[in-house]
Scaffold this motif. Sequence first.
Motif, short mmCIF file in Angstrom:
data_model
loop_
_atom_site.label_atom_id
_atom_site.label_comp_id
_atom_site.label_asym_id
_atom_site.label_seq_id
_atom_site.Cartn_x
_atom_site.Cartn_y
_atom_site.Cartn_z
N GLU A 138 44.29 40.61 40.64
CA GLU A 138 44.13 41.08 42.01
C GLU A 138 45.11 40.38 42.97
OE1 GLU A 138 40.04 42.23 43.34
OE2 GLU A 138 40.38 40.49 44.62
N GLU A 139 45.28 39.08 42.77
CA GLU A 139 46.15 38.32 43.69
C GLU A 139 47.63 38.62 43.47
OE1 GLU A 139 45.55 36.24 46.26
OE2 GLU A 139 43.40 36.63 46.12
N PHE A 140 48.02 38.79 42.19
CA PHE A 140 49.45 38.88 41.90
C PHE A 140 49.89 40.28 41.44
CE2 PHE A 140 48.35 34.43 41.63
CZ PHE A 140 49.40 33.82 42.31
N GLY A 141 48.92 41.18 41.26
CA GLY A 141 49.27 42.56 40.87
C GLY A 141 49.89 42.66 39.50
N LEU A 142 49.54 41.71 38.60
CA LEU A 142 50.09 41.69 37.25
C LEU A 142 48.95 41.67 36.24
CD1 LEU A 142 52.72 38.90 37.93
CD2 LEU A 142 53.28 41.29 37.36
N VAL A 143 49.13 42.34 35.11
CA VAL A 143 48.08 42.38 34.08
C VAL A 143 48.09 41.07 33.28
CG1 VAL A 143 47.27 43.55 32.01
CG2 VAL A 143 48.19 44.89 33.93
N GLU A 144 46.92 40.48 33.11
CA GLU A 144 46.81 39.24 32.33
C GLU A 144 45.70 39.42 31.30
OE1 GLU A 144 48.44 36.26 31.97
OE2 GLU A 144 46.97 36.17 30.36
N THR A 145 46.04 39.16 30.04
CA THR A 145 45.07 39.35 28.95
C THR A 145 44.55 38.03 28.40
OG1 THR A 145 46.91 39.41 27.41
CG2 THR A 145 46.07 41.54 28.21
N LEU A 146 45.09 36.92 28.87
CA LEU A 146 44.72 35.57 28.42
C LEU A 146 45.14 35.28 26.98
CD1 LEU A 146 41.19 34.98 30.06
CD2 LEU A 146 43.45 34.39 30.96
N THR A 147 45.97 36.16 26.39
CA THR A 147 46.52 35.81 25.07
C THR A 147 47.54 34.69 25.27
OG1 THR A 147 48.10 37.59 25.40
CG2 THR A 147 46.24 38.05 23.94
N GLN A 148 47.62 33.82 24.28
CA GLN A 148 48.52 32.65 24.30
C GLN A 148 48.25 31.73 25.49
OE1 GLN A 148 51.96 35.29 24.14
NE2 GLN A 148 52.61 34.21 22.30
N GLU A 165 45.72 28.63 26.48
CA GLU A 165 44.68 27.74 25.95
C GLU A 165 43.68 27.44 27.05
OE1 GLU A 165 44.03 23.59 23.52
OE2 GLU A 165 45.84 23.85 24.70
N ILE A 166 42.42 27.74 26.79
CA ILE A 166 41.40 27.62 27.84
C ILE A 166 40.40 26.50 27.54
CG2 ILE A 166 39.45 28.82 28.93
CD1 ILE A 166 41.20 31.33 28.89
N SER A 167 39.83 26.48 26.33
CA SER A 167 38.78 25.50 26.02
C SER A 167 39.28 24.07 26.19
CB SER A 167 38.30 25.66 24.57
OG SER A 167 37.48 26.77 24.47
N GLY A 168 38.56 23.30 27.01
CA GLY A 168 38.91 21.89 27.18
C GLY A 168 40.04 21.66 28.16
N ARG A 169 40.65 22.75 28.66
CA ARG A 169 41.75 22.60 29.64
C ARG A 169 41.19 22.69 31.06
NH1 ARG A 169 45.64 19.92 27.19
NH2 ARG A 169 46.53 21.02 25.43
N THR A 170 41.93 22.17 32.02
CA THR A 170 41.47 22.24 33.41
C THR A 170 41.86 23.60 34.01
OG1 THR A 170 43.53 21.37 34.31
CG2 THR A 170 41.84 19.75 33.72
N ASP A 171 41.10 24.03 35.02
CA ASP A 171 41.45 25.29 35.69
C ASP A 171 42.85 25.22 36.28
OD1 ASP A 171 39.02 26.39 35.05
OD2 ASP A 171 38.10 26.02 37.00
N SER A 172 43.23 24.05 36.78
CA SER A 172 44.58 23.94 37.34
C SER A 172 45.64 23.97 36.24
CB SER A 172 44.71 22.69 38.21
OG SER A 172 44.09 21.59 37.61
N GLY A 173 45.30 23.43 35.06
CA GLY A 173 46.21 23.53 33.92
C GLY A 173 46.32 24.96 33.42
N ILE A 174 45.20 25.67 33.39
CA ILE A 174 45.19 27.07 32.95
C ILE A 174 46.00 27.92 33.94
CG2 ILE A 174 43.70 29.10 32.60
CD1 ILE A 174 41.47 27.02 31.78
N ALA A 175 45.81 27.66 35.23
CA ALA A 175 46.56 28.40 36.26
C ALA A 175 48.06 28.22 36.04
CB ALA A 175 46.16 27.91 37.65
N ARG A 176 48.47 26.98 35.76
CA ARG A 176 49.89 26.71 35.52
C ARG A 176 50.41 27.46 34.29
NH1 ARG A 176 51.68 21.74 38.21
NH2 ARG A 176 50.07 21.36 39.76
N GLN A 177 49.58 27.49 33.21
CA GLN A 177 49.98 28.23 32.01
C GLN A 177 50.19 29.71 32.33
OE1 GLN A 177 47.80 27.74 28.17
NE2 GLN A 177 46.51 26.31 29.31
N ILE A 178 49.24 30.30 33.07
CA ILE A 178 49.31 31.74 33.35
C ILE A 178 50.47 32.05 34.29
CG2 ILE A 178 48.08 33.68 34.43
CD1 ILE A 178 45.47 32.49 33.30
N LEU A 179 50.66 31.23 35.31
CA LEU A 179 51.79 31.46 36.22
C LEU A 179 53.11 31.37 35.46
CD1 LEU A 179 50.54 29.40 39.34
CD2 LEU A 179 50.78 31.90 39.21
N ALA A 180 53.22 30.37 34.58
CA ALA A 180 54.46 30.19 33.83
C ALA A 180 54.72 31.38 32.90
CB ALA A 180 54.40 28.89 33.02
#
Length: 230
Positions: free
Chosen positions: A32-42, A44-59
């Motif tokens: 919704e915020e970025f208008g891009l489709v995200e499937t969460l493939t590749q 890593e979520i379990s045990g990671r921080t939300d800010s770390g996950i955000a960085r992974q997805i943005l990258a």
Amino acid sequence: MTEPTLLLFDIDGTILTSGGAGETALRLGFQEEFGLVETLTQVEISGRTDSGIARQILAKHELEATAENLERFFNGYLRHLEGLLPKREGRLLPGVLPLLEALLEMPNVCLGLLTGNLERGAFLKLRHYGVGNVFKFGAFADDHHDRNQLGAFALARARALHGITFAPESTFVLGDTPHDISCARACGARVLAVATGSFTLDQLAPFQPDALFRDLSDLPAVLRALGQGS
Ligand SMILES: [Mg+2]
């Protein structure tokens, strides 16, 4: 008199499961915020921080982790999380409520959070499942995107709130992933690992937690492992 004990709880997979609300909120908030489709493939979520996950997805989408992009990401996530929690079949994990109730009765035990959740997301989840009042402080994804840095924040807040410097042997992290185990080691704490998240007993055992349980339902055994009770 027993030594003051500090117990630092992870949330997802340890205290509760949100029934997928967290992951769906990450996905829908980003879309919704970025208008891009995200499937969460590749990702890593379990045990990671939300800010770390955000960085992974943005990258992954070749977007920079600027303060503005991170704030947009977090706002989208939190907005969706609040809406999704009542719609998903999440729950407290086995044994958690009796354990928290027993620990709250123990005057020498202090309870805190050590979680990869953003602070606002952590309390949205805890309040939704009826345990929002149990924890007065913690360390969160807001403090640092690397979970191994979070222990120091939790220990400093415990010291400020309770006026006690907790000994490493009297400080426990309770978590469900190898990342919880390594973040406990990074701050010198002991670890109770529990296989109620995305890792099995056999997958957690090689990381040598001080105690390892299938779930938290054997209250006397869990309390003994935390140095409480005989
Ligand atoms: Mg977890």
